[in-house]
Design a protein around this motif. Structure first.
Motif, PDB file in Angstrom:
ATOM      1  N   VAL A 194      -9.771  12.068  -0.505  1.00 58.61           N
ATOM      2  CA  VAL A 194      -9.075  10.763  -0.267  1.00 58.61           C
ATOM      3  C   VAL A 194      -7.430  11.172  -0.497  1.00 58.61           C
ATOM      4  O   VAL A 194      -7.373  11.243  -1.922  1.00 58.61           O
ATOM      5  CB  VAL A 194      -9.640   9.743  -0.522  1.00 58.61           C
ATOM      6  CG1 VAL A 194      -9.204   8.287  -0.253  1.00 58.61           C
ATOM      7  CG2 VAL A 194     -11.309   9.473  -0.233  1.00 58.61           C
ATOM      8  N   SER A 195      -6.950  10.685  -0.013  1.00 59.22           N
ATOM      9  CA  SER A 195      -5.295  10.320  -0.273  1.00 59.22           C
ATOM     10  C   SER A 195      -5.207   9.222  -1.305  1.00 59.22           C
ATOM     11  O   SER A 195      -6.042   8.551  -1.456  1.00 59.22           O
ATOM     12  CB  SER A 195      -4.374   9.597   1.112  1.00 59.22           C
ATOM     13  OG  SER A 195      -3.361   9.317   0.349  1.00 59.22           O
ATOM     14  N   PRO A 196      -4.493   9.757  -2.263  1.00 56.03           N
ATOM     15  CA  PRO A 196      -4.215   9.005  -3.386  1.00 56.03           C
ATOM     16  C   PRO A 196      -3.773   7.474  -3.122  1.00 56.03           C
ATOM     17  O   PRO A 196      -4.196   6.455  -4.083  1.00 56.03           O
ATOM     18  CB  PRO A 196      -3.099   9.634  -4.340  1.00 56.03           C
ATOM     19  CG  PRO A 196      -3.339  10.998  -4.142  1.00 56.03           C
ATOM     20  CD  PRO A 196      -3.632  10.985  -2.526  1.00 56.03           C
ATOM     21  N   THR A 197      -3.319   7.245  -1.949  1.00 55.87           N
ATOM     22  CA  THR A 197      -2.923   5.982  -1.758  1.00 55.87           C
ATOM     23  C   THR A 197      -4.025   4.834  -1.336  1.00 55.87           C
ATOM     24  O   THR A 197      -4.056   3.625  -1.233  1.00 55.87           O
ATOM     25  CB  THR A 197      -2.122   5.975  -0.123  1.00 55.87           C
ATOM     26  OG1 THR A 197      -2.911   6.542   0.767  1.00 55.87           O
ATOM     27  CG2 THR A 197      -0.652   6.643  -0.481  1.00 55.87           C
ATOM     28  N   ALA A 198      -4.991   5.525  -1.347  1.00 59.30           N
ATOM     29  CA  ALA A 198      -6.478   4.736  -1.108  1.00 59.30           C
ATOM     30  C   ALA A 198      -6.682   4.069  -2.353  1.00 59.30           C
ATOM     31  O   ALA A 198      -7.562   3.061  -2.716  1.00 59.30           O
ATOM     32  CB  ALA A 198      -7.614   5.407  -0.712  1.00 59.30           C
ATOM     33  N   GLN A 213      -8.633   4.879   5.743  1.00 59.65           N
ATOM     34  CA  GLN A 213      -7.730   4.006   5.211  1.00 59.65           C
ATOM     35  C   GLN A 213      -6.597   4.659   4.358  1.00 59.65           C
ATOM     36  O   GLN A 213      -5.509   4.150   4.280  1.00 59.65           O
ATOM     37  CB  GLN A 213      -8.368   2.945   4.473  1.00 59.65           C
ATOM     38  CG  GLN A 213      -7.830   1.928   3.735  1.00 59.65           C
ATOM     39  CD  GLN A 213      -7.496   0.885   4.819  1.00 59.65           C
ATOM     40  OE1 GLN A 213      -8.130   0.107   4.939  1.00 59.65           O
ATOM     41  NE2 GLN A 213      -6.165   0.552   4.575  1.00 59.65           N
ATOM     42  N   GLY A 214      -6.907   5.551   3.425  1.00 62.77           N
ATOM     43  CA  GLY A 214      -5.745   6.345   2.720  1.00 62.77           C
ATOM     44  C   GLY A 214      -4.925   7.066   3.569  1.00 62.77           C
ATOM     45  O   GLY A 214      -3.742   6.697   3.266  1.00 62.77           O
ATOM     46  N   PHE A 231       8.157   5.936  -1.859  1.00 62.23           N
ATOM     47  CA  PHE A 231       7.267   4.977  -2.395  1.00 62.23           C
ATOM     48  C   PHE A 231       7.151   5.020  -3.817  1.00 62.23           C
ATOM     49  O   PHE A 231       7.276   6.323  -4.252  1.00 62.23           O
ATOM     50  CB  PHE A 231       5.715   5.105  -1.808  1.00 62.23           C
ATOM     51  CG  PHE A 231       4.607   3.956  -2.377  1.00 62.23           C
ATOM     52  CD1 PHE A 231       4.490   2.979  -1.839  1.00 62.23           C
ATOM     53  CD2 PHE A 231       4.046   4.608  -3.281  1.00 62.23           C
ATOM     54  CE1 PHE A 231       3.722   1.960  -2.260  1.00 62.23           C
ATOM     55  CE2 PHE A 231       3.141   3.814  -4.001  1.00 62.23           C
ATOM     56  CZ  PHE A 231       2.873   2.539  -3.434  1.00 62.23           C
ATOM     57  N   PHE A 232       7.226   4.089  -4.583  1.00 65.51           N
ATOM     58  CA  PHE A 232       7.042   4.157  -6.011  1.00 65.51           C
ATOM     59  C   PHE A 232       5.923   3.190  -6.579  1.00 65.51           C
ATOM     60  O   PHE A 232       6.147   2.095  -6.032  1.00 65.51           O
ATOM     61  CB  PHE A 232       8.566   3.932  -6.816  1.00 65.51           C
ATOM     62  CG  PHE A 232       8.605   4.186  -8.073  1.00 65.51           C
ATOM     63  CD1 PHE A 232       8.875   5.308  -8.747  1.00 65.51           C
ATOM     64  CD2 PHE A 232       8.454   3.128  -9.007  1.00 65.51           C
ATOM     65  CE1 PHE A 232       8.998   5.567 -10.084  1.00 65.51           C
ATOM     66  CE2 PHE A 232       8.730   2.917 -10.530  1.00 65.51           C
ATOM     67  CZ  PHE A 232       8.969   4.230 -10.761  1.00 65.51           C
ATOM     68  N   SER A 233       5.585   3.313  -7.724  1.00 69.58           N
ATOM     69  CA  SER A 233       4.735   2.633  -8.201  1.00 69.58           C
ATOM     70  C   SER A 233       4.578   2.678  -9.754  1.00 69.58           C
ATOM     71  O   SER A 233       4.610   3.855 -10.359  1.00 69.58           O
ATOM     72  CB  SER A 233       3.073   2.691  -7.910  1.00 69.58           C
ATOM     73  OG  SER A 233       2.353   1.870  -8.461  1.00 69.58           O
ATOM     74  N   TYR A 234       4.447   1.733 -10.529  1.00 66.16           N
ATOM     75  CA  TYR A 234       4.198   1.646 -12.012  1.00 66.16           C
ATOM     76  C   TYR A 234       3.228   0.893 -12.479  1.00 66.16           C
ATOM     77  O   TYR A 234       3.058  -0.400 -11.963  1.00 66.16           O
ATOM     78  CB  TYR A 234       5.517   1.649 -12.606  1.00 66.16           C
ATOM     79  CG  TYR A 234       6.279   0.105 -12.988  1.00 66.16           C
ATOM     80  CD1 TYR A 234       5.919  -0.608 -14.018  1.00 66.16           C
ATOM     81  CD2 TYR A 234       7.031  -0.327 -11.979  1.00 66.16           C
ATOM     82  CE1 TYR A 234       5.965  -1.708 -14.501  1.00 66.16           C
ATOM     83  CE2 TYR A 234       7.351  -1.719 -12.122  1.00 66.16           C
ATOM     84  CZ  TYR A 234       7.104  -2.327 -13.373  1.00 66.16           C
ATOM     85  OH  TYR A 234       7.522  -3.679 -13.422  1.00 66.16           O
TER      86      TYR A 234
END
Length: 415
Positions: free
Chosen positions: A297-301, A346-347, A207-210
């Protein structure tokens, strides 16, 4: 005046002491490290609910002055195909709250300086090792041999909280989530699109995000999968080969990920990603935990900082409005537990959806993501976490008995 020892000088602790002072208490902040965290850490996205919590105690400007607006998110496949349009996340924009992206260090420094400006004592080099309660007093013992006494103790000491262990020696440990967390800043790339949109790519291997800063730089993070929990020291030793490792993960994707990583001058070593399973006991006697110490919480949340800020403000309100600290603690847990455990669930689910899958699994995941974000504001809207609002002047209802425990169902958005 009730004296409160707040353990942990991060974001949760800094907001907590300011909220407690506003509620009429006398807090002191104790930080484990003997230095400040200036310049340390990645960037964070603060949801409208986090900004709302800060605004309720007059701190929202600290984020708006140093951060920038990020009013939407967009999702893409490994081929670069858009799975959604730009999904607006300004759940409380009518009140002035919108997602803000800010360097973690800038947020911490702003909160710490504001606490100091308000005359709140901050002590460094105070790593807690034990605490005890004797009648109506609590005593904290620090690693350097010093101690402090007060009426209440709040553990805001993070993922590996010692206060959580003091309250309940059988409390769960952090849960490794099977991915690493990498981040950086790239300069000199010209990518289309307005600043502020959080762009998320489900690559074949990672996974990648900017997010584009208004100055044109690109702030990014990636979650390379790693099945076995790695040793953090070994990860630091691999810094020299880290760029190549990352580039290989994205070499088969038709996304900007490889170009952004290649344009990043200084790559920090990655770190393992964790969350926290449900913690049965949040409080005992005159001690309580908040933030990551209670529900990491996971950072994905995208909610770790925001819900910690909510915690700090709601705890201060509950202690302000309850007839006793016992009732205040129970009221706080009743107000917070289901919400935060839904967000943890959710995360975790989001994180599992980000981990590498086969072609069929990726197609199914992408389908469910597209479906989940068709329209906004509906019952199934997965940005529900951001709509939380705190009214500082409203009285928190006192709750009798013991707050319910156990996680809520969580809202799944992926197949």
């Amino acid at each position: 005046m009730t004296r409160v020892l707040v353990i942990g000088g991060g974001i949760a602790g800094a907001v907590c002491v300011i909220a407690l002072q506003k509620a009429g208490f006398e807090p002191t902040l104790y930080e484990a490290f003997d230095r400040t965290a200036d310049g340390i850490g990645n960037f964070v996205n603060i949801g409208p609910n986090g900004i709302d919590a800060l605004d309720s105690i007059g701190l929202g400007h600290l984020v708006r002055e140093k951060g920038f607006d990020t009013p939407a998110i967009a999702f893409y496949s490994d081929t670069g195909r858009a799975l959604t349009g730009d999904v607006a996340t300004d759940r409380l924009a009518d009140r002035g709250q919108i997602i803000q992206t800010i360097r973690r260090s800038d947020l911490y420094v702003g909160l710490r300086d504001e606490a100091a400006r308000r005359g709140i004592p901050i002590e460094f080099g105070k790593r807690i090792v034990d605490a005890s309660v004797d009648g109506d007093r609590v005593r904290a013992v620090f690693e350097n041999g010093t101690h402090a006494g007060g009426d209440l103790l709040v553990g805001a000491d993070g993922l590996r909280s010692q206060v959580r262990r003091i309250i309940d020696p059988s409390a769960p440990s952090p849960r490794y989530l099977g991915v690493l967390n990498a981040f950086g800043r790239a300069d000199g790339l010209q990518l289309e699109g307005p600043p502020g949109v959080i762009r998320m790519f489900f690559g074949k291997r990672s996974f990648f995000s900017y997010t584009k800063h208004p100055d044109g730089s690109l702030w990014w993070f990636a979650n390379p999968p790693r099945a076995e929990e790695p040793d953090q020291e070994l990860l630091r030793l691999r810094t020299a080969t880290w760029r190549g490792d990352l580039l290989r993960l994205f070499e088969d994707d038709r996304t900007p990920a490889a170009a952004i990583i290649g344009a990043t001058r200084d790559l920090a070593p990655p770190s393992p990603t964790y969350d926290l399973p449900p913690v049965p006991r949040w409080h005992r006697d005159r001690m309580i935990v908040i933030g990551d110490a209670a529900h990491a919480v996971s950072p994905t949340a995208g909610q770790g900082c925001a819900v910690a800020m909510e915690d700090a403000v709601v705890l201060a309100k509950c202690l302000r409005d309850a007839p006793s600290h016992e009732r205040g603690f129970v009221s706080y847990e009743a107000a917070r537990r289901k919400r935060v455990e839904d967000i943890v669930a959710q995360g975790k689910y989001n994180n599992e959806g980000n981990i590498r899958r086969g072609p069929a699994g990726r197609l199914l995941r992408n389908f469910f993501i597209s479906r989940a974000f068709r329209g906004t504001g509906g019952k199934g809207d997965p940005t529900w976490m951001m709509s939380h609002h705190i009214d500082w002047d409203a009285k928190e209802p006192a709750v009798d008995g013991v707050a319910a425990t156990g996680p809520g169902p969580g809202l799944r958005t992926q197949g």
